[in-house]
Enzyme design. Sequence first.
Site, PDB file in Angstrom:
ATOM      1  N   LYS A  61      53.578   0.688  -0.706  1.00 10.88           N
ATOM      2  CA  LYS A  61      54.928   1.265  -0.853  1.00 10.88           C
ATOM      3  C   LYS A  61      55.371   1.966   0.429  1.00 10.88           C
ATOM      4  O   LYS A  61      56.525   1.852   0.835  1.00 10.88           O
ATOM      5  CB  LYS A  61      54.893   2.253  -2.027  1.00 10.88           C
ATOM      6  CG  LYS A  61      56.194   2.843  -2.416  1.00 10.88           C
ATOM      7  CD  LYS A  61      56.112   3.402  -3.826  1.00 10.88           C
ATOM      8  CE  LYS A  61      54.967   4.374  -4.015  1.00 10.88           C
ATOM      9  NZ  LYS A  61      55.268   5.734  -3.550  1.00 10.88           N
ATOM     10  N   ARG A  99      58.979   9.580 -11.605  1.00  4.99           N
ATOM     11  CA  ARG A  99      57.651   9.149 -12.002  1.00  4.99           C
ATOM     12  C   ARG A  99      57.474   9.157 -13.508  1.00  4.99           C
ATOM     13  O   ARG A  99      56.374   8.930 -13.994  1.00  4.99           O
ATOM     14  CB  ARG A  99      56.638  10.119 -11.409  1.00  4.99           C
ATOM     15  CG  ARG A  99      55.757   9.519 -10.327  1.00  4.99           C
ATOM     16  CD  ARG A  99      54.905  10.650  -9.840  1.00  4.99           C
ATOM     17  NE  ARG A  99      53.744  10.318  -9.099  1.00  4.99           N
ATOM     18  CZ  ARG A  99      53.690  10.253  -7.775  1.00  4.99           C
ATOM     19  NH1 ARG A  99      54.779  10.334  -7.061  1.00  4.99           N
ATOM     20  NH2 ARG A  99      52.541  10.068  -7.181  1.00  4.99           N
ATOM     21  N   ARG A 133      42.134   3.844   2.021  1.00  3.46           N
ATOM     22  CA  ARG A 133      43.293   4.272   2.805  1.00  3.46           C
ATOM     23  C   ARG A 133      42.952   5.418   3.755  1.00  3.46           C
ATOM     24  O   ARG A 133      42.231   6.350   3.388  1.00  3.46           O
ATOM     25  CB  ARG A 133      44.325   4.706   1.771  1.00  3.46           C
ATOM     26  CG  ARG A 133      45.603   5.215   2.237  1.00  3.46           C
ATOM     27  CD  ARG A 133      46.603   5.024   1.146  1.00  3.46           C
ATOM     28  NE  ARG A 133      46.627   6.119   0.186  1.00  3.46           N
ATOM     29  CZ  ARG A 133      47.589   6.258  -0.715  1.00  3.46           C
ATOM     30  NH1 ARG A 133      48.565   5.376  -0.791  1.00  3.46           N
ATOM     31  NH2 ARG A 133      47.561   7.269  -1.550  1.00  3.46           N
ATOM     32  N   ARG A 162      43.026  11.544   2.336  1.00  6.69           N
ATOM     33  CA  ARG A 162      43.569  12.586   1.473  1.00  6.69           C
ATOM     34  C   ARG A 162      42.525  12.961   0.442  1.00  6.69           C
ATOM     35  O   ARG A 162      41.856  12.089  -0.109  1.00  6.69           O
ATOM     36  CB  ARG A 162      44.812  12.050   0.757  1.00  6.69           C
ATOM     37  CG  ARG A 162      46.079  12.377   1.471  1.00  6.69           C
ATOM     38  CD  ARG A 162      47.238  11.619   0.898  1.00  6.69           C
ATOM     39  NE  ARG A 162      47.376  11.754  -0.558  1.00  6.69           N
ATOM     40  CZ  ARG A 162      48.355  11.173  -1.246  1.00  6.69           C
ATOM     41  NH1 ARG A 162      49.244  10.434  -0.628  1.00  6.69           N
ATOM     42  NH2 ARG A 162      48.422  11.320  -2.538  1.00  6.69           N
ATOM     43  N   ARG A 172      46.270   9.398 -11.841  1.00  7.35           N
ATOM     44  CA  ARG A 172      47.561   8.999 -11.261  1.00  7.35           C
ATOM     45  C   ARG A 172      47.982   7.632 -11.793  1.00  7.35           C
ATOM     46  O   ARG A 172      49.150   7.399 -12.084  1.00  7.35           O
ATOM     47  CB  ARG A 172      47.478   8.969  -9.731  1.00  7.35           C
ATOM     48  CG  ARG A 172      47.632  10.349  -9.102  1.00  7.35           C
ATOM     49  CD  ARG A 172      47.748  10.269  -7.609  1.00  7.35           C
ATOM     50  NE  ARG A 172      46.461  10.113  -6.969  1.00  7.35           N
ATOM     51  CZ  ARG A 172      46.289   9.691  -5.709  1.00  7.35           C
ATOM     52  NH1 ARG A 172      47.323   9.381  -4.971  1.00  7.35           N
ATOM     53  NH2 ARG A 172      45.081   9.595  -5.200  1.00  7.35           N
TER      54      ARG A 172
HETATM   55  P1  AMP Z   1      51.965  10.984  -3.898  1.00  7.46           P
HETATM   56  O1  AMP Z   1      51.900  11.373  -2.457  1.00  7.46           O
HETATM   57  O2  AMP Z   1      53.224  10.248  -4.244  1.00  7.46           O
HETATM   58  O3  AMP Z   1      50.737  10.272  -4.362  1.00  7.46           O
HETATM   59  O4  AMP Z   1      52.035  12.363  -4.721  1.00  7.46           O
HETATM   60  C1  AMP Z   1      50.946  13.256  -4.697  1.00  7.46           C
HETATM   61  C2  AMP Z   1      51.002  14.152  -5.920  1.00  7.46           C
HETATM   62  O5  AMP Z   1      52.198  14.944  -5.901  1.00  7.46           O
HETATM   63  C3  AMP Z   1      51.041  13.426  -7.255  1.00  7.46           C
HETATM   64  O6  AMP Z   1      49.754  13.016  -7.696  1.00  7.46           O
HETATM   65  C4  AMP Z   1      51.633  14.518  -8.156  1.00  7.46           C
HETATM   66  O7  AMP Z   1      50.668  15.508  -8.458  1.00  7.46           O
HETATM   67  C5  AMP Z   1      52.656  15.157  -7.241  1.00  7.46           C
HETATM   68  N1  AMP Z   1      53.972  14.467  -7.392  1.00  7.46           N
HETATM   69  C6  AMP Z   1      54.568  13.642  -6.499  1.00  7.46           C
HETATM   70  N2  AMP Z   1      55.740  13.179  -6.982  1.00  7.46           N
HETATM   71  C7  AMP Z   1      55.883  13.726  -8.212  1.00  7.46           C
HETATM   72  C8  AMP Z   1      56.864  13.619  -9.236  1.00  7.46           C
HETATM   73  N3  AMP Z   1      57.935  12.822  -9.097  1.00  7.46           N
HETATM   74  N4  AMP Z   1      56.690  14.333 -10.373  1.00  7.46           N
HETATM   75  C9  AMP Z   1      55.619  15.142 -10.532  1.00  7.46           C
HETATM   76  N5  AMP Z   1      54.641  15.260  -9.622  1.00  7.46           N
HETATM   77  C10 AMP Z   1      54.758  14.567  -8.474  1.00  7.46           C
END
Ligand code: AMP
Length: 221
Positions: free
Chosen positions: A13, A86, A125, A160, A172
Site C-alpha cells: 500500500k 479502518r 519489512r 517497526r 491487525r
Molecule cells: P499502520 O501504520 O497503518 O499500521 O498503523 C499503526 C497502528 O496505528 C495501528 O495498528 C493502530 O493501532 C493505529 N491506527 C492507525 N490507523 C488507525 C485508525 N484508522 N483507527 C484506529 N487506529 C489506527
Amino acid sequence: MNILIFGPNGSGKGTQGTLAKDKYGLDHIESGAIFRKHIGGGTELGMKAKEYINRGELVPDDITIPMVLDVLQGSKNGWLLDGFPRSLVQAEKLWEALQKDGVALDYVIEIKLPREIAKARIMGRRLCENNPNHPNNVGIPAITPDGDKCRVCGGALSSRQDDQDEGAIDQRHNIYYDEKTGTMAAVNFYKNKKDGGYKFIELDGEKGITEIKEYLMSQLA
Ligand code: AMP
C-alpha cells in the site's frame, strides 16, 4: 484530487500509494504515521495511543476520528488517505464529513492480498531512516535491501516494533479482514456505494510491484 487507499499491512500500500500521491502532488495522510509522530513528540495524544498501537489494536474512535478529519481539513493540495477508515463506523463518519464539507472523493483503491502472504511480508519489512516508503523487504526478492542498508538511498534500516510481534500482526489482520465491522466492511461500504461519484479500483497484491504499478497508472486519469 482526493484518494482513499485500502490494503492489509504488507500489501504494498505504501509503494502504490506513493505512486498515486506523486502523480497528483497530493498530501499523504497516513493515520499510523500521524500517531507515530505524536508518540515520537511525546504528546498527550501519543501517550494515549501508544498502548493500543503496541498491542495492534485500534486506537479508540474518539481520539482517531477527530485527529484524522482535522488533518484532512488542513490539506490544501488534495490528499491520499491511507490507514483510515479502518472500520465501518470510521467509513461512515468519513463519508458524512466529506458530504458535509462538500469534498469530492475521486478514487478509492483496494489492494487485495491473502492473509498469510501479508503476514510473511510484514515480518520481512524494513524501514529506511530517510523515507519510510522506500521499499525494502528481506522476504521479497525484487526489493531486498542492500545488505543492511536501504536499496534506494543507502539509509540505515530498522524494523517497526509492532511488525516483529506475531500477536500484534494477527490482531491487525483480524481487524483488517473482518467483513462485519472491520476494515473489509469499510472497503465494502465504499465498493458498494452506488452514487459516490468516485472510481473504485481493485489491485491484485499478489502480482509483481511493476505490474501493479502499471495497472494502477492505467486506471488513474
Ligand atoms: P499502520 O501504520 O497503518 O499500521 O498503523 C499503526 C497502528 O496505528 C495501528 O495498528 C493502530 O493501532 C493505529 N491506527 C492507525 N490507523 C488507525 C485508525 N484508522 N483507527 C484506529 N487506529 C489506527
